[in-house]
Design an enzyme around this catalytic site. Sequence first.
Site, PDB file in Angstrom:
ATOM      1  N   CYS A  60       0.718  -1.080  -0.088  1.00 52.40           N
ATOM      2  CA  CYS A  60       0.169  -0.096   0.049  1.00 52.40           C
ATOM      3  C   CYS A  60       0.750   1.161   0.073  1.00 52.40           C
ATOM      4  O   CYS A  60       1.550   1.330   0.881  1.00 52.40           O
ATOM      5  CB  CYS A  60      -0.930  -0.008   1.413  1.00 52.40           C
ATOM      6  SG  CYS A  60      -1.882   1.628   1.350  1.00 52.40           S
ATOM      7  N   ARG A  63       0.074   4.689   3.059  1.00 52.80           N
ATOM      8  CA  ARG A  63       0.061   4.494   4.355  1.00 52.80           C
ATOM      9  C   ARG A  63       0.149   5.365   5.475  1.00 52.80           C
ATOM     10  O   ARG A  63       0.478   5.382   6.596  1.00 52.80           O
ATOM     11  CB  ARG A  63       1.159   3.282   4.498  1.00 52.80           C
ATOM     12  CG  ARG A  63       0.762   1.678   4.232  1.00 52.80           C
ATOM     13  CD  ARG A  63       1.789   0.776   4.287  1.00 52.80           C
ATOM     14  NE  ARG A  63       2.549   0.640   3.583  1.00 52.80           N
ATOM     15  CZ  ARG A  63       3.852   0.170   3.593  1.00 52.80           C
ATOM     16  NH1 ARG A  63       4.268  -0.373   4.885  1.00 52.80           N
ATOM     17  NH2 ARG A  63       4.576   0.075   2.426  1.00 52.80           N
ATOM     18  N   TRP A 227      -9.107   5.549  -0.074  1.00 49.75           N
ATOM     19  CA  TRP A 227      -9.721   6.384  -1.080  1.00 49.75           C
ATOM     20  C   TRP A 227      -8.889   5.914  -2.455  1.00 49.75           C
ATOM     21  O   TRP A 227      -7.759   5.169  -2.277  1.00 49.75           O
ATOM     22  CB  TRP A 227      -9.830   7.873  -1.032  1.00 49.75           C
ATOM     23  CG  TRP A 227      -8.443   8.446  -0.654  1.00 49.75           C
ATOM     24  CD1 TRP A 227      -7.341   8.696  -1.125  1.00 49.75           C
ATOM     25  CD2 TRP A 227      -8.298   8.749   0.617  1.00 49.75           C
ATOM     26  NE1 TRP A 227      -6.613   9.093  -0.600  1.00 49.75           N
ATOM     27  CE2 TRP A 227      -6.765   9.475   0.692  1.00 49.75           C
ATOM     28  CE3 TRP A 227      -8.576   8.705   2.042  1.00 49.75           C
ATOM     29  CZ2 TRP A 227      -6.137   9.612   1.834  1.00 49.75           C
ATOM     30  CZ3 TRP A 227      -8.200   8.933   3.330  1.00 49.75           C
ATOM     31  CH2 TRP A 227      -6.839   9.756   3.129  1.00 49.75           C
ATOM     32  N   GLU A 232      -5.321   3.449 -10.312  1.00 50.77           N
ATOM     33  CA  GLU A 232      -6.133   2.150  -9.869  1.00 50.77           C
ATOM     34  C   GLU A 232      -7.381   1.883 -10.897  1.00 50.77           C
ATOM     35  O   GLU A 232      -7.800   0.743 -11.606  1.00 50.77           O
ATOM     36  CB  GLU A 232      -6.599   2.022  -8.730  1.00 50.77           C
ATOM     37  CG  GLU A 232      -5.695   2.062  -7.684  1.00 50.77           C
ATOM     38  CD  GLU A 232      -6.030   2.018  -6.193  1.00 50.77           C
ATOM     39  OE1 GLU A 232      -6.599   3.090  -5.548  1.00 50.77           O
ATOM     40  OE2 GLU A 232      -6.263   0.799  -5.721  1.00 50.77           O
TER      41      GLU A 232
HETATM   42  N1  ARG Z   1      -6.966  -1.572  -6.634  1.00 48.63           N
HETATM   43  C1  ARG Z   1      -8.493  -1.784  -6.116  1.00 48.63           C
HETATM   44  C2  ARG Z   1      -9.568  -1.412  -7.174  1.00 48.63           C
HETATM   45  O1  ARG Z   1      -9.346  -0.908  -8.365  1.00 48.63           O
HETATM   46  C3  ARG Z   1      -8.659  -1.300  -4.878  1.00 48.63           C
HETATM   47  C4  ARG Z   1      -7.464  -1.386  -3.815  1.00 48.63           C
HETATM   48  C5  ARG Z   1      -7.471  -0.577  -2.615  1.00 48.63           C
HETATM   49  N2  ARG Z   1      -7.154   0.763  -3.210  1.00 48.63           N
HETATM   50  C6  ARG Z   1      -7.364   1.738  -2.194  1.00 48.63           C
HETATM   51  N3  ARG Z   1      -7.090   2.934  -2.861  1.00 48.63           N
HETATM   52  N4  ARG Z   1      -7.265   1.775  -0.946  1.00 48.63           N
HETATM   53  O2  ARG Z   1     -10.731  -1.467  -6.954  1.00 48.63           O
END
Ligand code: ARG
Length: 357
Positions: A60, A63, A227, A232
């Site tokens: 992560c 953090r 968030w 992602e």
């Molecule tokens: N990578 C995943 C997604 O696109 C989420 C993982 C957690 N991501 C976060 N920013 N806490 O759905």
Amino acid sequence: MQQEAEAFIHQCYTELGKSSQIEKRIAEVKDSIKHAGMYDHTFEELEYGAKTAWRNSNRCIGRLFWDSLQVQDCRGLKTEEEIRDALFYHIEYATNKGKVRSTISVFNPELEIKIWNHQLIRYAGYENEEGIIGDPASVEFTTKCRELGWEGERTSFDVLPLVIQIGNRPPKWFSIPKDIIVEVPLRHPEYDWFADFNLKWYAVPIISDMRLEIGGVNYKAAPFNGWYMETEIGARNLADEFRYNMLPAVAEAMGLNTRRSTSLWKDRALIELNQAVIHSYKEDKVSIVDHHSAAKQFQLFQNKEIQCGREATGDWTWLIPPVSPATTEVFHQSFNNRMDSPNYFYQEKAYKDWKPE
Ligand code: ARG
């Protein structure tokens, strides 16, 4: 369990500045394990454990904010319906009308509560002759939901139901009320045609299939969220060939030559897709971080850890962002990938051994 429990109590009370209570608490815990084969965490221990598990999550990049995790103690809940309501509450509380709050809901570790979802909010995927509608990553779970009697609308963005199982009882599914889910329709700050793709994504990623391990206790139902970082969504969920695979369509609309890799059409489409994600979330006042800020924040986290006499552990292959990795400081560092405790772990799919009647 005994050893892990003792090590945890030691670490917890030392860090919280309560060393004088260690001896008494360890005696209590030992006694409980001896007579009940188990011990209960106090709320303070649970909160410290969940936060520290985040701090120890090597993959992560977010953090820096570990200490602000909001911990909801749901250990008293017993029925599927009570659990459902707590999950609904988690979604609303964490979403906070867009100002996302990092939150974890911790359920009773002895009740064998299984949340079948990978994330509380996720889009369904349906396989047919022509290909896949929706999110290909959800095809397997979507099939389970349909076997349980759930029916989606078959759009590209059907929100899956929550599926909750206690022990070996038949699992129960519940649709999530539309009014507690925030979604962001994607548009681009300069390209008006972008909105015509009718793409959107949900506001909050709430991972619900990982196990939280604290001092020898396994919390198998402990959904948590942070968030989003824009990559992602823009560089993985909507871009991967095995997900929504949007790069060819975006590049075509940009007028790029998609026959030649030397036009760098994938790279250029990727940037615009990520730009659209940031722009839309920001305009809708939904929390999002770009990968440059996130990498800076991670740097701060590392410095803070050193000041506290620790060294941040990490998994380089996950910490580097998938867009322009070498422009961030994380890329040029190396990390110790040791797994400290407490931590979050993958576990077997909850529906692995389940067969429809
Ligand atoms: N990578 C995943 C997604 O696109 C989420 C993982 C957690 N991501 C976060 N920013 N806490 O759905």
